[in-house]
Design a protein around this motif. Structure first.
Motif, PDB file in Angstrom:
ATOM      1  N   ASN A  78      -1.241   6.084   3.285  1.00  0.00           N
ATOM      2  CA  ASN A  78      -1.545   4.769   3.845  1.00  0.00           C
ATOM      3  C   ASN A  78      -3.047   4.579   4.052  1.00  0.00           C
ATOM      4  N   SER A  79      -3.775   5.669   4.159  1.00  0.00           N
ATOM      5  CA  SER A  79      -5.234   5.553   4.365  1.00  0.00           C
ATOM      6  C   SER A  79      -5.962   5.139   3.096  1.00  0.00           C
ATOM      7  N   THR A 117      -5.941   2.356   0.643  1.00  0.00           N
ATOM      8  CA  THR A 117      -5.328   1.026   0.583  1.00  0.00           C
ATOM      9  C   THR A 117      -4.798   0.677  -0.798  1.00  0.00           C
ATOM     10  N   TRP A 118      -5.623   0.862  -1.841  1.00  0.00           N
ATOM     11  CA  TRP A 118      -5.186   0.471  -3.184  1.00  0.00           C
ATOM     12  C   TRP A 118      -3.958   1.263  -3.632  1.00  0.00           C
ATOM     13  N   VAL A 141      -0.757   0.057  -1.514  1.00  0.00           N
ATOM     14  CA  VAL A 141      -0.356  -1.291  -1.943  1.00  0.00           C
ATOM     15  C   VAL A 141       0.342  -1.217  -3.305  1.00  0.00           C
ATOM     16  N   ASN A 176       3.789   0.015  -2.754  1.00  0.00           N
ATOM     17  CA  ASN A 176       4.661  -1.023  -2.203  1.00  0.00           C
ATOM     18  C   ASN A 176       5.248  -1.897  -3.312  1.00  0.00           C
ATOM     19  N   THR A 186       4.539   0.353   5.672  1.00  0.00           N
ATOM     20  CA  THR A 186       3.380  -0.004   4.846  1.00  0.00           C
ATOM     21  C   THR A 186       3.453  -1.429   4.302  1.00  0.00           C
ATOM     22  N   VAL A 211       2.325  -3.618   7.297  1.00  0.00           N
ATOM     23  CA  VAL A 211       0.912  -3.435   7.631  1.00  0.00           C
ATOM     24  C   VAL A 211       0.007  -4.096   6.593  1.00  0.00           C
ATOM     25  N   HIS A 212       0.339  -3.940   5.302  1.00  0.00           N
ATOM     26  CA  HIS A 212      -0.527  -4.450   4.232  1.00  0.00           C
ATOM     27  C   HIS A 212      -0.061  -5.798   3.700  1.00  0.00           C
ATOM     28  N   GLN A 213       1.034  -6.312   4.250  1.00  0.00           N
ATOM     29  CA  GLN A 213       1.522  -7.653   3.935  1.00  0.00           C
ATOM     30  C   GLN A 213       1.728  -7.861   2.437  1.00  0.00           C
ATOM     31  N   THR A 214       2.323  -6.884   1.808  1.00  0.00           N
ATOM     32  CA  THR A 214       2.665  -7.029   0.393  1.00  0.00           C
ATOM     33  C   THR A 214       4.035  -7.686   0.271  1.00  0.00           C
ATOM     34  N   THR A 249       5.972   5.399   1.458  1.00  0.00           N
ATOM     35  CA  THR A 249       6.186   4.095   2.085  1.00  0.00           C
ATOM     36  C   THR A 249       7.143   4.165   3.270  1.00  0.00           C
TER      37      THR A 249
END
Length: 320
Positions: free
Chosen positions: A119-120, A122-123, A126, A129, A192, A195-198, A259
């Motif tokens: 999770n640290s 980001t790319w 995401v 996800n 995840t 948190v990352h709004q995917t 995830t």
């Protein structure tokens, strides 16, 4: 002296029956097949049994409209049953606690560390996800289409493996509701998707309202991805494609853990379901799915019934 009239008549009638003379159109002879005949005369039930036996050993070429309807109906039933299971949150939380403590006892409870580490980045998270939300369906449908077009003789057995695997999973969803790590009380996992709004996941966000959150045991992401991977590995020709087939379920395993959608044990149970699916198809078709002929043998046109010449002679002719 000649033979008695009754014996002579019976002999002629037997010869006529064997050569097809005097038969009624549409009737299926029920006499046993003597040695030397080119085609067996069978009762309707015996012919049906033989047809089923041949179909199991050499599945016929599937019909596209039937397969589309079958897959659509099956997925509708799968979604209906999966989402109709009561969301027993208290029971699901208790089961999650059991699984987590069992993995800690085995020394394999590393999902929390993996979830936070990935999770640290980001790319990467995401991308995982979106992988979790889409490839599960895209790759499975793609492999089904590939099998249908390139391996029609193996398609029915391979499809049966997938259906049996999924059917067993539905039983698990119903009788063993399980909170995934991201929803486990006190687990400290990161959801995840939230948190990352995917978009796209039925496990979090807006999709969570129409999907059973506690249908996590067994993991069909693993069951289906391994089914796809094995089909590609055993049946594809290029080596690099076969290696990608093996890589696909391994990548899926990393995704479902990163995830926080599944525990390791969910994946193990998914593989057990798949193994049962392969065994069931083996019992049905008398062969492992990928060892069946690549293309079905087209049935040969019916040959006329031929019999040895002596069958047509009167019974007493050989004594003269």
């Amino acid at each position: 002296m000649g033979e008695p009239t009754e014996i002579r008549t019976a002999g002629i009638e037997h010869a006529e029956a064997a050569s097809g003379a005097g038969s009624v159109d549409g009737a299926v002879p029920s006499v046993p097949t003597p040695d030397g005949a080119s085609r067996a005369a069978r009762t309707r039930s015996a012919a049906l049994r033989l047809r089923i036996h041949e179909q199991r050993r050499n599945p016929s070429r599937p019909r596209v409209f039937f397969e589309l309807a079958l897959i659509g109906l099956s997925y509708w039933i799968y979604s209906l049953v999966r989402n109709a299971v009561p969301e027993q949150e208290a029971v699901a939380q208790k089961h999650a606690s059991w699984i987590w403590h069992f993995e800690q006892h085995l020394g394999i409870a590393v999902e929390h560390s993996i979830n936070h580490a990935v999770n640290s980045v980001t790319w990467l998270i995401v991308g995982m996800n979106y992988y979790y939300a889409t490839l599960h369906f895209i790759i499975t449908i793609g492999v089904l289409v590939w099998l249908y077009r390139s391996h029609p003789g193996r398609y029915a057995a391979a499809r049966s493996v997938l259906f049996v695997t999924t059917g067993i999973a539905l039983v698990g969803f119903y009788f063993f509701p399980l909170a995934p790590p991201r929803l486990m009380d006190g687990g400290g996992f990161i959801d995840t998707v939230k948190v990352h709004q995917t978009w796209g996941s039925m496990a979090s966000g807006a999709g969570a309202h129409v999907s059973n959150q506690y249908a996590a045991m067994p993991s069909m992401h693993i069951g289906w991805s391994m089914w796809c991977g094995l089909a590609i590995f055993f049946l594809a020709r290029p080596l690099w494609v076969r290696l990608l087939g093996l890589l696909y379920p391994l990548t899926t395993l990393m995704v479902i853990v990163s995830t926080a959608n599944h525990f390791w044990m969910d994946a193990v149970c998914g593989e057990i379901c798949l193994a049962v699916g392969f065994l069931a198809a083996r019992l049905i078709y008398h062969q492992w799915a990928y060892r069946l002929p690549r293309t079905p043998h087209e049935p040969a046109p019916d040959e006329p019934v031929t019999v040895p010449a002596q069958w047509t002679a009167p019974v007493g002719a050989s004594r003269r």
